[in-house]
Design an enzyme around this catalytic site. Structure first.
Site, PDB file in Angstrom:
ATOM      1  N   ILE A 169       7.003  50.834   1.885  1.00 24.21           N
ATOM      2  CA  ILE A 169       6.377  52.157   1.977  1.00 24.21           C
ATOM      3  C   ILE A 169       4.889  52.116   1.622  1.00 24.21           C
ATOM      4  O   ILE A 169       4.125  52.987   1.998  1.00 24.21           O
ATOM      5  CB  ILE A 169       7.164  53.139   1.074  1.00 24.21           C
ATOM      6  CG1 ILE A 169       6.914  54.577   1.461  1.00 24.21           C
ATOM      7  CG2 ILE A 169       6.887  52.887  -0.393  1.00 24.21           C
ATOM      8  CD1 ILE A 169       7.958  55.529   0.898  1.00 24.21           C
ATOM      9  N   GLY A 211      11.938  47.297   2.522  1.00 29.31           N
ATOM     10  CA  GLY A 211      11.894  47.221   1.054  1.00 29.31           C
ATOM     11  C   GLY A 211      11.441  45.852   0.573  1.00 29.31           C
ATOM     12  O   GLY A 211      11.906  45.359  -0.455  1.00 29.31           O
ATOM     13  N   TYR A 246      24.359  55.975  -6.540  1.00 23.74           N
ATOM     14  CA  TYR A 246      24.043  54.676  -5.929  1.00 23.74           C
ATOM     15  C   TYR A 246      25.330  54.025  -5.403  1.00 23.74           C
ATOM     16  O   TYR A 246      25.383  53.546  -4.259  1.00 23.74           O
ATOM     17  CB  TYR A 246      23.376  53.807  -7.002  1.00 23.74           C
ATOM     18  CG  TYR A 246      23.169  52.351  -6.651  1.00 23.74           C
ATOM     19  CD1 TYR A 246      22.392  51.970  -5.564  1.00 23.74           C
ATOM     20  CD2 TYR A 246      23.729  51.342  -7.449  1.00 23.74           C
ATOM     21  CE1 TYR A 246      22.182  50.628  -5.282  1.00 23.74           C
ATOM     22  CE2 TYR A 246      23.516  50.004  -7.177  1.00 23.74           C
ATOM     23  CZ  TYR A 246      22.742  49.652  -6.085  1.00 23.74           C
ATOM     24  OH  TYR A 246      22.530  48.328  -5.806  1.00 23.74           O
ATOM     25  N   LYS A 301      26.520  53.059  -1.590  1.00 25.07           N
ATOM     26  CA  LYS A 301      26.862  51.686  -1.188  1.00 25.07           C
ATOM     27  C   LYS A 301      28.270  51.627  -0.571  1.00 25.07           C
ATOM     28  O   LYS A 301      28.494  50.873   0.378  1.00 25.07           O
ATOM     29  CB  LYS A 301      26.735  50.720  -2.382  1.00 25.07           C
ATOM     30  CG  LYS A 301      25.290  50.420  -2.759  1.00 25.07           C
ATOM     31  CD  LYS A 301      24.546  49.688  -1.648  1.00 25.07           C
ATOM     32  CE  LYS A 301      23.092  49.417  -1.954  1.00 25.07           C
ATOM     33  NZ  LYS A 301      22.333  48.851  -0.818  1.00 25.07           N
ATOM     34  N   LEU A 327       8.848  44.715  -0.848  1.00 26.71           N
ATOM     35  CA  LEU A 327       8.047  44.516  -2.062  1.00 26.71           C
ATOM     36  C   LEU A 327       8.894  44.627  -3.332  1.00 26.71           C
ATOM     37  O   LEU A 327       8.390  44.490  -4.436  1.00 26.71           O
ATOM     38  CB  LEU A 327       6.905  45.541  -2.125  1.00 26.71           C
ATOM     39  CG  LEU A 327       5.928  45.502  -0.948  1.00 26.71           C
ATOM     40  CD1 LEU A 327       4.902  46.630  -1.062  1.00 26.71           C
ATOM     41  CD2 LEU A 327       5.214  44.157  -0.874  1.00 26.71           C
ATOM     42  N   GLY A 328      10.187  44.849  -3.180  1.00 22.32           N
ATOM     43  CA  GLY A 328      11.057  44.992  -4.349  1.00 22.32           C
ATOM     44  C   GLY A 328      11.461  43.653  -4.938  1.00 22.32           C
ATOM     45  O   GLY A 328      10.980  42.593  -4.517  1.00 22.32           O
ATOM     46  N   GLN A 329      12.373  43.706  -5.914  1.00 23.51           N
ATOM     47  CA  GLN A 329      12.782  42.490  -6.633  1.00 23.51           C
ATOM     48  C   GLN A 329      13.306  41.428  -5.670  1.00 23.51           C
ATOM     49  O   GLN A 329      12.914  40.262  -5.733  1.00 23.51           O
ATOM     50  CB  GLN A 329      13.863  42.824  -7.674  1.00 23.51           C
ATOM     51  CG  GLN A 329      14.245  41.632  -8.547  1.00 23.51           C
ATOM     52  CD  GLN A 329      15.566  41.809  -9.295  1.00 23.51           C
ATOM     53  OE1 GLN A 329      16.364  42.692  -8.974  1.00 23.51           O
ATOM     54  NE2 GLN A 329      15.795  40.976 -10.283  1.00 23.51           N
ATOM     55  N   ILE A 386      20.896  40.902 -10.670  1.00 21.86           N
ATOM     56  CA  ILE A 386      20.120  39.737 -10.227  1.00 21.86           C
ATOM     57  C   ILE A 386      18.991  39.484 -11.219  1.00 21.86           C
ATOM     58  O   ILE A 386      18.246  40.403 -11.571  1.00 21.86           O
ATOM     59  CB  ILE A 386      19.573  39.946  -8.814  1.00 21.86           C
ATOM     60  CG1 ILE A 386      20.782  40.073  -7.899  1.00 21.86           C
ATOM     61  CG2 ILE A 386      18.692  38.777  -8.379  1.00 21.86           C
ATOM     62  CD1 ILE A 386      20.520  40.017  -6.466  1.00 21.86           C
TER      63      ILE A 386
HETATM   64  C1  AKB Z   1      21.876  48.009 -10.726  1.00 23.76           C
HETATM   65  O1  AKB Z   1      22.008  47.699 -11.918  1.00 23.76           O
HETATM   66  O2  AKB Z   1      21.850  49.164 -10.318  1.00 23.76           O
HETATM   67  C2  AKB Z   1      21.808  46.906  -9.699  1.00 23.76           C
HETATM   68  C3  AKB Z   1      23.144  46.581  -9.114  1.00 23.76           C
HETATM   69  C4  AKB Z   1      24.192  45.966  -9.928  1.00 23.76           C
HETATM   70  O3  AKB Z   1      23.346  46.829  -7.953  1.00 23.76           O
HETATM   71  N1  AKB Z   1      21.229  45.725 -10.279  1.00 23.76           N
END
Ligand code: AKB
Length: 320
Positions: A35, A8, A140, A144, A10-12, A170
């Protein structure tokens, strides 16, 4: 350190972590993967295509080099994850399992960021400790939590050196974030510089934790380099540098750009997600075990972001 594989990239986070790692360990020591095909990306060092859900891609990349560390960044974030929960489970979990299996098979250390999104119902809202209730309300967050548990499992069962920290929002200017809930803060600063106005999708008093990218990079490197036997809470550590509401951020931006105005059009989905997260996490374990520290508070971060965004605007090619 022999060689690092970054997914990953190329992401932030990846777009800033890869150059930082290359500056520290040498360009050839860091293989960036993502990818997208090489013809679509700017390549300043080794690059390979890696769809993290594809076993064949992993095999090809791992056959070409001998790595000692994987930094697994590829993931779908909170807000986008709610639009496509099954795809989020697939990408986040299949990707994590392939990364963990690669680490186990090849004896590599593995780092992957977790998130404040692991918290939810029943979690203490303020000074949230590392070990507490984790009942997230997003896919998400679910992925995690599962990742953190798998990292513990692989550490205890197979002796894999797994390391993770929980990032808050971030803030960065090089590559915009995508699909997150905390993205409003980056958007607000960018729009303030570009247009002088921003409409926030989370409400005025929603307080969340944040970090500026240089501190996020230093934290990842410090944790990856920390002596293994110092890490008691390894999966995962809370980290944070500042906490603010959209109102506080707007007022701070206005100190530098007096004409800046902002208003609100609250998006119920992202507001619900933000409301399920802590107001302020406690990074004490990261400080005690691997010396976590930060350099940017709200005022230094906003000043630096505005300076950098103005500079890149001045150097942007004029439209024909
Ligand atoms: C999001 O907002 O989904 C992310 C995080 C807090 O993991 N920046």
């Amino acid at each position: 350190m022999t060689k690092i594989l970054v997914t990953g990239s190329l992401g932030q986070i990846g777009s800033e972590l890869v150059p930082a790692l290359r500056a520290r360990y040498g360009v050839e020591k860091v293989v960036a993967t993502d990818i997208r095909p090489p013809e679509e990306v700017t390549i300043d060092g080794p690059y390979a295509v890696l769809n993290v859900t594809e076993a064949n891609d992993w095999e090809e990349v791992l056959a070409k080099d001998q790595f000692d560390t994987i930094i697994h960044l590829a993931a779908i974030l909170s807000a986008r994850g709610e639009m496509k929960p099954l795809q989020t489970w697939d990408i986040n979990m299949t990707g994590t399992m392939h990364a963990l299996e690669a680490a186990r098979a090849y004896g590599m250390k593995i780092f992957a960021p977790s998130s404040i999104a692991v918290f939810g119902m029943g979690t203490p809202k303020t000074m949230t400790p590392s070990y507490t209730v984790m009942r997230p309300q997003t896919m998400y967050g679910v992925t995690k939590v599962a990742m953190e548990l798998l990292f513990d499992y692989y550490y205890h069962k197979f002796g894999v050196d797994t390391r993770s920290l929980r990032f808050p929002g971030i803030i960065s200017y090089r590559t915009p974030p995508g699909g997150g809930t905390t993205d409003y803060a980056v958007e607000m600063i960018r729009e303030a510089v570009k247009r002088g106005h921003y409409t926030s999708f989370v409400g005025p008093e929603t307080q969340l934790d944040f970090m500026y990218m240089p501190d996020a990079i230093s934290a990842m490197i410090a944790l990856i380099e920390a002596e293994s036997d110092r890490l008691k809470h390894r999966n995962a550590y809370n980290v944070t540098a500042m906490r603010f509401t959209p109102e506080m951020l707007g007022r701070e931006i206005k100190r530098h750009l007096p004409d800046f105005t902002w208003d609100y059009a609250v998006d119920p989905l992202r507001q619900r997600i933000a409301d399920s997260w802590p107001d302020a996490v406690d990074p004490a374990d990261a400080v005690a075990e691997w010396g976590f520290k930060t350099s940017y508070d709200l005022s230094r971060m906003v000043e630096d972001m505005i300076r950098a965004l103005k500079t890149s605007q001045e150097h942007a090619p004029a439209h024909m």
